[in-house]
Write an enzyme that holds these catalytic residues in place. Structure first.
Site, PDB file in Angstrom:
ATOM      1  CG  PHE A  91      -4.198  -7.526   2.636  1.00 10.13           C
ATOM      2  CD1 PHE A  91      -2.818  -7.527   2.489  1.00 10.13           C
ATOM      3  CD2 PHE A  91      -4.858  -6.315   2.723  1.00 10.13           C
ATOM      4  CE1 PHE A  91      -2.114  -6.332   2.432  1.00 10.13           C
ATOM      5  CE2 PHE A  91      -4.161  -5.111   2.661  1.00 10.13           C
ATOM      6  CZ  PHE A  91      -2.781  -5.127   2.518  1.00 10.13           C
ATOM      7  CG  ASP A 132      -8.738  -9.895  -2.166  1.00 10.70           C
ATOM      8  OD1 ASP A 132      -8.134  -9.662  -3.235  1.00 10.70           O
ATOM      9  OD2 ASP A 132      -8.792  -9.085  -1.219  1.00 10.70           O
ATOM     10  CE1 TYR A 142      -2.036  -1.789  -4.506  1.00  9.50           C
ATOM     11  CE2 TYR A 142      -4.128  -0.695  -4.906  1.00  9.50           C
ATOM     12  CZ  TYR A 142      -3.288  -1.405  -4.067  1.00  9.50           C
ATOM     13  OH  TYR A 142      -3.720  -1.744  -2.817  1.00  9.50           O
ATOM     14  CE  LYS A 143      -1.753  -5.454  -3.653  1.00  8.09           C
ATOM     15  NZ  LYS A 143      -2.747  -6.082  -2.770  1.00  8.09           N
ATOM     16  NE  ARG A 158       5.167  -8.665  -0.187  1.00  2.00           N
ATOM     17  CZ  ARG A 158       3.978  -8.080  -0.346  1.00  2.00           C
ATOM     18  NH1 ARG A 158       2.878  -8.792  -0.199  1.00  2.00           N
ATOM     19  NH2 ARG A 158       3.883  -6.807  -0.621  1.00  2.00           N
TER      20      ARG A 158
HETATM   21  C1  LIG Z   1      -3.262  -5.290  -1.660  1.00 11.89           C
HETATM   22  C2  LIG Z   1      -4.480  -5.932  -1.105  1.00 11.89           C
HETATM   23  C3  LIG Z   1      -5.602  -5.185  -0.791  1.00 11.89           C
HETATM   24  C4  LIG Z   1      -5.530  -3.685  -0.885  1.00 11.89           C
HETATM   25  O1  LIG Z   1      -6.744  -3.080  -0.752  1.00 11.89           O
HETATM   26  P1  LIG Z   1      -6.863  -1.507  -1.073  1.00 11.89           P
HETATM   27  O2  LIG Z   1      -8.256  -1.202  -0.764  1.00 11.89           O
HETATM   28  O3  LIG Z   1      -6.473  -1.340  -2.508  1.00 11.89           O
HETATM   29  O4  LIG Z   1      -5.879  -0.792  -0.221  1.00 11.89           O
HETATM   30  C5  LIG Z   1      -6.740  -5.846  -0.371  1.00 11.89           C
HETATM   31  N1  LIG Z   1      -6.760  -7.197  -0.223  1.00 11.89           N
HETATM   32  C6  LIG Z   1      -5.665  -7.947  -0.513  1.00 11.89           C
HETATM   33  C7  LIG Z   1      -5.719  -9.422  -0.360  1.00 11.89           C
HETATM   34  C8  LIG Z   1      -4.494  -7.334  -0.934  1.00 11.89           C
HETATM   35  O5  LIG Z   1      -3.416  -8.045  -1.168  1.00 11.89           O
END
Ligand SMILES: *Cc1c(COP(=O)(O)O)cnc(C)c1O
Length: 406
Positions: free
Chosen positions: A122, A193, A218-219, A365
């Site tokens: 990401f 992660d 939040y996911k 997705r």
């Molecule tokens: C959703 C996601 C994030 C989001 O990071 P925030 O700091 O909460 O915006 C980070 N890394 C991955 C791999 C994600 O999927």
């Protein structure tokens, strides 16, 4: 009476759907982006606001253990990701936590200069690594390779291997145990992660010997928009590393108000400032639904839902091309399909109550959350998708205007 898919009759997680508020007419296939609202959350938040804040006021830090909420919430998450109690804390955002653990990892390998990641990561993780590298100004290099090339790129120059276990676009899963072992054999630190893993697939951080991990609240954990993230530090590192953000919540005695920083022992040294109690209360309450759930049951149903989804789409929507690994073992809890007009099709789907999302350039997705989805939901969603594609009802200007958030 609506029809029921035979697989729903033997679903051991069926009763869990009642724990969630799902709007009528919505089939929600986006719990990988923002989980739905657990029914116990609004009352819990109201209680924290009215009773704890309203009545107890500042006393609530002690009387309602607000001060321990990051650790208590971390312990609830720990069980879901194969971590021991006291190794996970809920705090800050995933991006901030990446900064903290990557900095800690680099401090354990001061003689090495390579941060290894992959181009399926990401972007925020890569942005943070690049910012940290610049800030440190010690000649670190951020090496980004194809996901399949990571294993061979782990050399003795690598200080930290920083990977997202489940690819946010395709759902491809890295083999955490194997890559962590390869990293350790080369003397490197392994950072994972778990944004698309926690609450979605069984994770065994201790078993894999992972050094650090971060993830999202939040996911799949349903903590609410912008919920606090989490962070894991393996027990053997906890008292060897410090956070680069040396705030008072990580201090040994925050209320001694000493002028010098001394990190507290344990995971709390990775925290920074005053915890967001309202947001943490939401996440802590949302995690309750997982308390009696076995991640193996979630995984079994997730595979069953996603296999059904792929079979239905391939039978009824030949226009779409599978972008996710076909082998369920190689996939997380999401499935993606490519279609040139994927953005417009997704908008048309959302207009009819089937909510997924879109990732540029052409990825549609769909996330599968076994706690609140049924097999019948999958069949119904694909029927709507088939209709949209067949009638080309997506081909309308209002479905083609890109919103700020896709
Ligand atoms: C959703 C996601 C994030 C989001 O990071 P925030 O700091 O909460 O915006 C980070 N890394 C991955 C791999 C994600 O999927």
């Amino acid at each position: 009476m609506t029809s029921q898919h035979p697989s729903d009759l033997t679903d051991v997680l069926k009763s869990k759907k009642d724990a969630f508020s799902i709007p009528d007419g919505v089939i929600y296939l986006d719990g990988n982006s923002l989980g739905v609202l657990p029914k116990n959350v609004p009352d819990r938040i109201a209680d924290v606001v009215r009773e704890e804040w309203g009545t107890s006021l500042i006393r609530a830090w002690n009387t309602h253990s607000w001060i321990d909420l990051p650790a208590r919430t971390g312990d609830r998450i720990a069980r879901l990701i194969g971590a021991e109690k006291g190794t996970v804390v809920a705090c800050d955002s995933t991006s901030v936590n990446v900064f903290k653990v990557l900095s800690a990892a680099l401090s354990l390998r001061p003689e090495r200069k390579v941060i290894l990641s992959d181009n399926g990561n990401f972007p925020t993780d890569l942005y943070v690594a690049s910012g940290l590298k610049q800030l440190l100004d010690k000649g670190h290099q951020l090496k980004v390779v194809d996901p399949e090339a990571v294993r061979d790129a782990i050399t003795e120059e690598v200080a930290a291997v920083m990977l997202t276990q489940v690819d946010y676009r395709t759902g491809r899963v890295h083999d955490m145990a194997d890559l962590t072992q390869v990293a350790h054999d080369a003397g490197a630190i392994a950072i994972w992660d778990l944004a698309h893993s926690a609450g979605a697939i069984p994770v065994d951080l201790s078993g894999a010997g992972a050094d650090f991990a971060v993830g999202c609240g939040y996911k799949y954990l349903n903590g609410g928009p912008g919920a606090p993230a989490f962070l894991y530090v393996a027990p053997e590192h906890q008292d060897k590393v410090t956070s680069p953000l040396t705030g008072w919540m990580g201090h040994e005695a925050p209320f001694a108000f000493d002028l010098d920083y001394r990190p507290v022992t344990g995971i709390s040294r990775m925290t920074v400032g005053t915890p967001a109690i309202l947001a943490l209360s939401s996440l802590h309450a949302a995690l309750e639904v997982f308390e009696d759930v076995d991640m193996a049951d979630i995984r079994r149903k997730s595979v069953s839902l996603s296999e059904l989804f792929i079979a239905e789409v391939e039978a009824k929507c030949p226009q779409l091309e599978l972008a996710s690994p076909r082998d369920p073992e190689a996939r997380g809890s999401q499935v993606s399909f490519r279609f040139a007009e994927g953005y417009a099709v997704m908008q048309a789907l959302i207009d009819r109550g089937v909510i997924g999302d879109f990732r540029a350039p052409d990825v549609m997705r769909f996330g599968f959350t076994p706690l609140y989805l049924s097999h019948q939901d999958i069949v119904d969603a694909v029927e709507i998708l088939r209709d949209i594609l067949e009638t080309e009802s997506w081909n309308r200007p209002e479905f083609k205007t890109r919103a700020k958030v896709t």
